[in-house]
Design a protein around this motif. Structure first.
Motif, mmCIF file in Angstrom:
data_model
loop_
_atom_site.group_PDB
_atom_site.id
_atom_site.type_symbol
_atom_site.label_atom_id
_atom_site.label_comp_id
_atom_site.label_asym_id
_atom_site.label_seq_id
_atom_site.Cartn_x
_atom_site.Cartn_y
_atom_site.Cartn_z
ATOM 1 N N LEU A 109 41.011 41.957 21.336
ATOM 2 C CA LEU A 109 41.495 40.686 21.862
ATOM 3 C C LEU A 109 42.606 40.900 22.883
ATOM 4 C CD1 LEU A 109 41.614 37.571 21.811
ATOM 5 C CD2 LEU A 109 43.270 37.778 19.927
ATOM 6 N N LEU A 110 43.581 41.759 22.554
ATOM 7 C CA LEU A 110 44.674 42.026 23.483
ATOM 8 C C LEU A 110 44.163 42.718 24.734
ATOM 9 C CD1 LEU A 110 47.645 42.091 24.258
ATOM 10 C CD2 LEU A 110 47.914 44.170 22.879
ATOM 11 N N LEU A 111 43.270 43.697 24.572
ATOM 12 C CA LEU A 111 42.724 44.421 25.717
ATOM 13 C C LEU A 111 41.998 43.479 26.672
ATOM 14 C CD1 LEU A 111 41.089 47.906 25.629
ATOM 15 C CD2 LEU A 111 39.933 46.078 26.862
ATOM 16 N N VAL B 31 44.078 51.436 30.612
ATOM 17 C CA VAL B 31 43.608 52.616 31.334
ATOM 18 C C VAL B 31 42.203 52.925 30.838
ATOM 19 C CG1 VAL B 31 43.950 55.068 31.788
ATOM 20 C CG2 VAL B 31 45.934 53.567 31.617
ATOM 21 N N ASP B 32 41.209 52.663 31.663
ATOM 22 C CA ASP B 32 39.814 52.971 31.311
ATOM 23 C C ASP B 32 39.419 52.461 29.926
ATOM 24 O OD1 ASP B 32 39.482 54.253 33.738
ATOM 25 O OD2 ASP B 32 39.999 56.222 32.931
ATOM 26 N N GLN B 33 39.530 51.164 29.733
ATOM 27 C CA GLN B 33 39.135 50.515 28.475
ATOM 28 C C GLN B 33 39.955 50.974 27.264
ATOM 29 O OE1 GLN B 33 37.509 47.559 29.423
ATOM 30 N NE2 GLN B 33 36.586 47.920 27.419
ATOM 31 N N CYS B 34 41.172 51.450 27.517
ATOM 32 C CA CYS B 34 42.059 51.861 26.437
ATOM 33 C C CYS B 34 43.436 51.254 26.697
ATOM 34 C CB CYS B 34 42.163 53.390 26.387
ATOM 35 S SG CYS B 34 43.375 54.018 25.193
ATOM 36 N N LEU B 35 44.061 50.715 25.645
ATOM 37 C CA LEU B 35 45.431 50.251 25.803
ATOM 38 C C LEU B 35 46.337 51.464 25.969
ATOM 39 C CD1 LEU B 35 45.805 47.405 23.128
ATOM 40 C CD2 LEU B 35 45.576 47.156 25.612
ATOM 41 N N ALA B 36 47.251 51.391 26.921
ATOM 42 C CA ALA B 36 48.184 52.486 27.171
ATOM 43 C C ALA B 36 49.601 51.944 27.169
ATOM 44 C CB ALA B 36 47.877 53.166 28.498
ATOM 45 N N LEU B 37 50.519 52.785 26.742
ATOM 46 C CA LEU B 37 51.931 52.426 26.726
ATOM 47 C C LEU B 37 52.675 53.354 27.675
ATOM 48 C CD1 LEU B 37 54.210 51.535 23.767
ATOM 49 C CD2 LEU B 37 54.856 53.473 25.200
ATOM 50 N N SER C 208 34.378 53.131 53.023
ATOM 51 C CA SER C 208 33.684 51.847 52.976
ATOM 52 C C SER C 208 33.489 51.390 51.543
ATOM 53 C CB SER C 208 32.328 51.968 53.692
ATOM 54 O OG SER C 208 31.530 52.950 53.052
ATOM 55 N N ALA C 209 33.282 52.348 50.648
ATOM 56 C CA ALA C 209 33.107 51.981 49.236
ATOM 57 C C ALA C 209 34.373 51.383 48.678
ATOM 58 C CB ALA C 209 32.707 53.216 48.427
ATOM 59 N N LYS C 210 35.503 51.915 49.128
ATOM 60 C CA LYS C 210 36.785 51.394 48.632
ATOM 61 C C LYS C 210 36.984 49.956 49.082
ATOM 62 C CE LYS C 210 41.717 52.237 48.742
ATOM 63 N NZ LYS C 210 42.811 52.980 49.361
ATOM 64 N N LYS C 211 36.626 49.668 50.362
ATOM 65 C CA LYS C 211 36.808 48.315 50.873
ATOM 66 C C LYS C 211 35.925 47.314 50.153
ATOM 67 C CE LYS C 211 38.148 49.769 55.538
ATOM 68 N NZ LYS C 211 37.766 49.769 56.960
ATOM 69 N N GLY C 212 34.768 47.774 49.724
ATOM 70 C CA GLY C 212 33.845 46.846 49.101
ATOM 71 C C GLY C 212 34.038 46.662 47.612
ATOM 72 N N THR C 213 34.921 47.491 47.033
ATOM 73 C CA THR C 213 35.124 47.440 45.581
ATOM 74 C C THR C 213 36.503 46.927 45.275
ATOM 75 O OG1 THR C 213 33.666 49.323 45.316
ATOM 76 C CG2 THR C 213 35.085 48.782 43.458
ATOM 77 N N LYS C 214 36.602 45.931 44.484
ATOM 78 C CA LYS C 214 37.898 45.359 44.093
ATOM 79 C C LYS C 214 38.257 45.866 42.719
ATOM 80 C CE LYS C 214 40.412 41.047 43.522
ATOM 81 N NZ LYS C 214 40.341 39.591 43.541
ATOM 82 N N LYS C 215 39.377 46.619 42.668
ATOM 83 C CA LYS C 215 39.814 47.143 41.372
ATOM 84 C C LYS C 215 40.678 46.149 40.650
ATOM 85 C CE LYS C 215 39.728 52.027 42.604
ATOM 86 N NZ LYS C 215 40.511 53.284 42.658
ATOM 87 N N GLU C 216 40.588 46.164 39.316
ATOM 88 C CA GLU C 216 41.424 45.276 38.519
ATOM 89 C C GLU C 216 42.843 45.795 38.500
ATOM 90 O OE1 GLU C 216 39.903 44.387 34.703
ATOM 91 O OE2 GLU C 216 37.840 44.406 35.358
ATOM 92 N N THR C 217 43.787 44.889 38.520
ATOM 93 C CA THR C 217 45.201 45.259 38.572
ATOM 94 C C THR C 217 45.614 46.109 37.402
ATOM 95 O OG1 THR C 217 45.645 43.167 39.668
ATOM 96 C CG2 THR C 217 47.537 44.366 38.805
ATOM 97 N N VAL C 218 45.086 45.834 36.225
ATOM 98 C CA VAL C 218 45.554 46.512 35.029
ATOM 99 C C VAL C 218 44.725 47.732 34.658
ATOM 100 C CG1 VAL C 218 46.522 44.442 34.034
ATOM 101 C CG2 VAL C 218 44.146 44.993 33.568
ATOM 102 N N SER C 219 43.706 48.040 35.407
ATOM 103 C CA SER C 219 42.865 49.181 35.030
ATOM 104 C C SER C 219 43.452 50.470 35.566
ATOM 105 C CB SER C 219 41.451 49.009 35.567
ATOM 106 O OG SER C 219 41.465 48.914 36.959
#
Length: 279
Positions: free
Chosen positions: A124-126, A154-160, A268-279
């Motif tokens: 839930l938190l993730l 970080v990659d589907q893992c909660l990190a501190l 070009s791949a970077k421009k077309g891909t939007k990364k999530e802020t928290v990932s």
């Protein structure tokens, strides 16, 4: 991985049982001091200069030197009692944007896995952090030391990430010789921006290595094999004598060496891909 800490993340009335693991490891090559005469490793002795004898661990306490030669002493139990009480809780106080935190604040990263119970609360938190694009600002006590921390994904893992307190960051004003009214030459600025553009590309951490560590490992193997250690080749000195020449030489080197330029496909791949802020 070795579990470093067990506890729970709390936000509001929600408790998320977690286990903590170190996310990074020190790759420094450990060396010991050796007595040249007999090749024996040297040992460190806890010796009291006043009593002129070695001191056992049970005879040792901690002390703060409040003036030269004068100390106030603390036993281990006293220091533990002064810690933040709920030392098995990561208490989230606020949620902020990751971009709001300057990287100077970050210290060390830990991975958090779900505890033996409470995987639903962990998920839930993730998912909540992922969909809101926020990170949690929390407090944690590790080995009796209180610290601020950021909870992120970080990659589907909660990190501190432990972070410094504001008063632990030295003011920039203490840095000597900083320019007050900096001026730059427009042509030099244009060339510098062009050079930055030529060298720009996606961050690929796997392409960065530690040449000193690699050279030291190679030297160790050479010594084990009884071979003479080969020195690293010296870097060739350039004849560049001014800033414009340095910029032009750098641009020429980038343009003539395709290996130093970013791959167009990855750009070009970077421009077309939007990364999530928290990932």
């Amino acid at each position: 991985m070795h579990t470093l800490w067990k506890g729970a993340i709390s936000f509001g009335l929600v408790h998320v049982p977690v286990k903590m693991f170190a996310a990074t490891e020190d790759k420094d090559i450990s060396m010991r001091y050796i007595h040249k005469e007999c090749a024996t490793p040297l040992s460190y002795v806890r010796k009291c200069k006043t009593c002129d004898r070695e001191v056992e661990w049970e005879e040792i306490s901690k002390g703060y030197e409040y003036e030269p030669g004068h100390f106030v002493l603390f036993e281990k139990e006293e220091l533990e009692n002064l810690s933040t009480g709920a030392n098995k809780e990561i208490k989230i106080m606020d949620f902020v944007n990751l971009t709001d935190i300057d990287p100077i604040y970050f210290q060390k990263t830990y991975y958090l896995s779900p505890g033996d119970t409470g995987s639903n609360a962990y998920n839930l938190l993730l998912e909540s952090l992922k969909q809101t694009g926020k990170i949690g600002i929390a407090t944690i006590s590790i080995r009796s030391k209180s610290s601020l921390a950021a909870i992120r994904i970080v990659d589907q893992c909660l990190a501190l990430e432990t972070i410094f307190y504001p008063d632990e960051i030295r003011p920039v004003q203490q840095v000597p010789n900083l320019p007050e009214n900096a001026t730059v030459n427009d042509k030099e600025l244009d060339m510098a921006k062009l050079l930055i553009e030529q060298l720009s590309g996606p961050f690929e951490p796997e392409k960065y290595t530690d040449p000193y560590r690699e050279g030291l490992l190679d030297a160790i193997q050479q010594k084990i094999a009884g071979k003479e250690v080969k020195a690293a080749p010296e870097r060739q000195e350039t004849n560049v004598i001014d800033l414009m020449s340095a910029l032009q030489a750098s641009l020429d080197a980038v343009q003539t060496d395709p290996g130093t330029k970013p791959k167009a496909k990855k750009k070009s791949a970077k421009k077309g891909t939007k990364k999530e802020t928290v990932s």
